[in-house]
Write an enzyme that holds these catalytic residues in place. Structure first.
Site, PDB file in Angstrom:
ATOM      1  N   LYS A 114     -33.159  11.073   1.977  1.00 14.01           N
ATOM      2  CA  LYS A 114     -33.928   9.820   2.040  1.00 14.01           C
ATOM      3  C   LYS A 114     -35.396  10.185   2.206  1.00 14.01           C
ATOM      4  O   LYS A 114     -36.037   9.851   3.219  1.00 14.01           O
ATOM      5  CB  LYS A 114     -33.444   8.970   3.231  1.00 14.01           C
ATOM      6  CG  LYS A 114     -32.152   8.236   2.984  1.00 14.01           C
ATOM      7  CD  LYS A 114     -32.275   7.064   2.014  1.00 14.01           C
ATOM      8  CE  LYS A 114     -32.936   5.862   2.655  1.00 14.01           C
ATOM      9  NZ  LYS A 114     -33.043   4.739   1.659  1.00 14.01           N
ATOM     10  N   ASP A 159     -28.962   6.205  -0.746  1.00 11.44           N
ATOM     11  CA  ASP A 159     -28.400   4.891  -1.088  1.00 11.44           C
ATOM     12  C   ASP A 159     -28.151   4.786  -2.589  1.00 11.44           C
ATOM     13  O   ASP A 159     -27.106   4.281  -3.031  1.00 11.44           O
ATOM     14  CB  ASP A 159     -29.295   3.747  -0.588  1.00 11.44           C
ATOM     15  CG  ASP A 159     -30.774   3.990  -0.849  1.00 11.44           C
ATOM     16  OD1 ASP A 159     -31.146   5.118  -1.224  1.00 11.44           O
ATOM     17  OD2 ASP A 159     -31.569   3.045  -0.687  1.00 11.44           O
ATOM     18  N   ASP A 213     -16.608  11.072   1.221  1.00 14.57           N
ATOM     19  CA  ASP A 213     -15.515  10.098   1.364  1.00 14.57           C
ATOM     20  C   ASP A 213     -15.499   9.113   0.202  1.00 14.57           C
ATOM     21  O   ASP A 213     -14.429   8.720  -0.267  1.00 14.57           O
ATOM     22  CB  ASP A 213     -15.614   9.345   2.697  1.00 14.57           C
ATOM     23  CG  ASP A 213     -14.825  10.064   3.779  1.00 14.57           C
ATOM     24  OD1 ASP A 213     -14.463  11.242   3.563  1.00 14.57           O
ATOM     25  OD2 ASP A 213     -14.556   9.462   4.836  1.00 14.57           O
TER      26      ASP A 213
END
Ligand code: NAD
Length: 360
Positions: free
Chosen positions: A193, A225, A253
């Site tokens: 980020k 994101d 995940d």
């Protein structure tokens, strides 16, 4: 002189026991077939060790793990131990081994057998041929950063954590990722980020600087994101992804979920000398434990990764990977990936894989 390789086997709890039994069958076969100088040892860990010794990770197990070239870890945990304090909980064994062995590089492949694309939550045309590798930093970042704490004598009370990476930590995980990309399709996406976090900006600068040492790898950067979104919208744009502990946890995940079958995915956690721990991505699955229906392919794949990364047996690893592929292509299924009642029990899968290897 060839050195004996030591393999520590920690089956753990629930289906961990069942899927590890399958991997041991395959391991015993390949040791015999190839006359490998491997020494194996099985020990209790997790809930099982807690019942026997009052601790999920006895000192002796930790010492054996430190001595081993590869640790095969099934899974730990279960409702019986959920209310214990943290140092007695089965899951503590896992984190203790990762930390004590300095296993900083977590390799999580996510691949799809096209025959199983109906198990994916994504449309077939988006998910088809998925084959990505997520390299997650595992011993640093916000999960371990200091200071951390909860302050409850202020108004308002507050809690805080620290996201911190030094240059060496970034370099060593990026090196693993660049080298993995070299062996795969030559593409590396570094995720952070950098638009809001100083630590991410620093991460990006260090990874960018390293890229001149890997002219055969195409390096790109994505914000976390956006990367999460891109993994769902167009996962096939990725080859290798490298990320910090926090972002890697989330992205791996998501990637595992894309394949739709948690019983298929292996993982490796390596130190700087390529010793490591190998485990399926799933847990102890108490809901199906003891029923002989767990899918042991993630564990057998984890064994294959151990042979590739820690035990210098790339050819044998290739053979196991091919056998798993052929197993699926030939229509064999375990209950979790079957579309009807036609499936093999856990205890018959290894035998089939061995038969395919023998015929291969
Ligand atoms: P889980 O991965 O054990 O199970 C999630 C779902 O996937 C369940 O429906 C289960 O039946 C299914 N599943 C898992 N492995 C499978 C396999 N090999 N074949 C077929 N189906 C399979 O996750 P959970 O239910 O959240 O956790 C159960 C226990 O495992 C908890 O105690 C948790 O703390 C522990 N856990 C351990 C590890 C580990 O040891 N590495 C990882 C995750 C969870």
């Amino acid at each position: 002189m060839l050195m004996t390789k030591n393999i520590l086997i920690l089956p753990g709890d629930g289906v961990g026991q069942e899927v590890t039994a399958s991997a041991i069958e395959v391991l015993d076969f390949i040791i015999k077939e190839n006359k490998l100088d491997f020494l194996t040892k099985s020990m209790s860990v997790g809930g099982q060790a807690y019942e026997e010794f009052g601790t999920p990770i006895p000192e002796e197990v930790l010492n054996e793990a430190k001595k081993a070239d590869a640790v095969l870890f099934g899974a730990v945990g279960g409702p019986k131990w959920d209310d214990l304090e943290w140092d007695k909980r089965p899951e503590n064994a896992l984190l203790t081994i990762r930390k004590e062995l300095n296993l900083f590089a977590n390799l999580r492949p996510a691949f799809l057998f096209n025959e199983l694309s109906n198990a994916s939550p994504l449309k077939e045309e988006i998910i088809k041929n998925l084959d990505i590798l997520i390299v997650r930093e595992l011993t640093g970042g916000i999960y371990f950063g200091e200071p951390r704490g909860v302050i409850i004598d202020q108004n308002p009370n507050y809690a805080f954590n620290t996201m911190v990476y030094n240059e060496d930590e970034i370099r060593r995980i990026a090196k693993v990722a660049f080298e993995a990309a070299q062996k795969r399709n030559g593409k590396l996406c570094s995720v952070e980020k950098a638009n809001v976090l100083e630590v991410s900006k620093f991460w990006r600068a260090v990874v960018s600087e390293m890229s001149s040492d890997y002219p055969d790898v195409q390096l790109t950067h994505q914000l976390a994101d956006n990367a999460a979104m891109q993994l769902v919208l167009n996962p096939n744009q990725f080859d290798v992804i490298v990320a910090s502990n926090l972002f890697g946890d989330i992205l791996s995940d998501i990637a595992a979920t894309l394949t739709g079958s948690i019983g298929m995915l292996p993982s490796a956690s390596l130190d700087s000398t390529f010793k490591g721990m190998y485990e399926p991505c799933h847990g102890s699955a108490p809901d199906i434990a003891g029923q002989n229906i767990a899918n042991p392919l993630a564990m057998i794949s984890s064994l294959s990764m151990a042979l590739r990364y820690s035990l210098n047996q790339e050819n044998i690893s290739d053979k196991i990977d091919r056998a798993i592929k052929e197993f699926i292509q030939s229509g064999y299924r375990t209950k979790d990936i079957a579309v009807d009642d036609n499936y093999l029990p856990t205890s018959e899968v290894a035998e089939k894989i061995i038969e395919i290897i023998k015929n291969g």
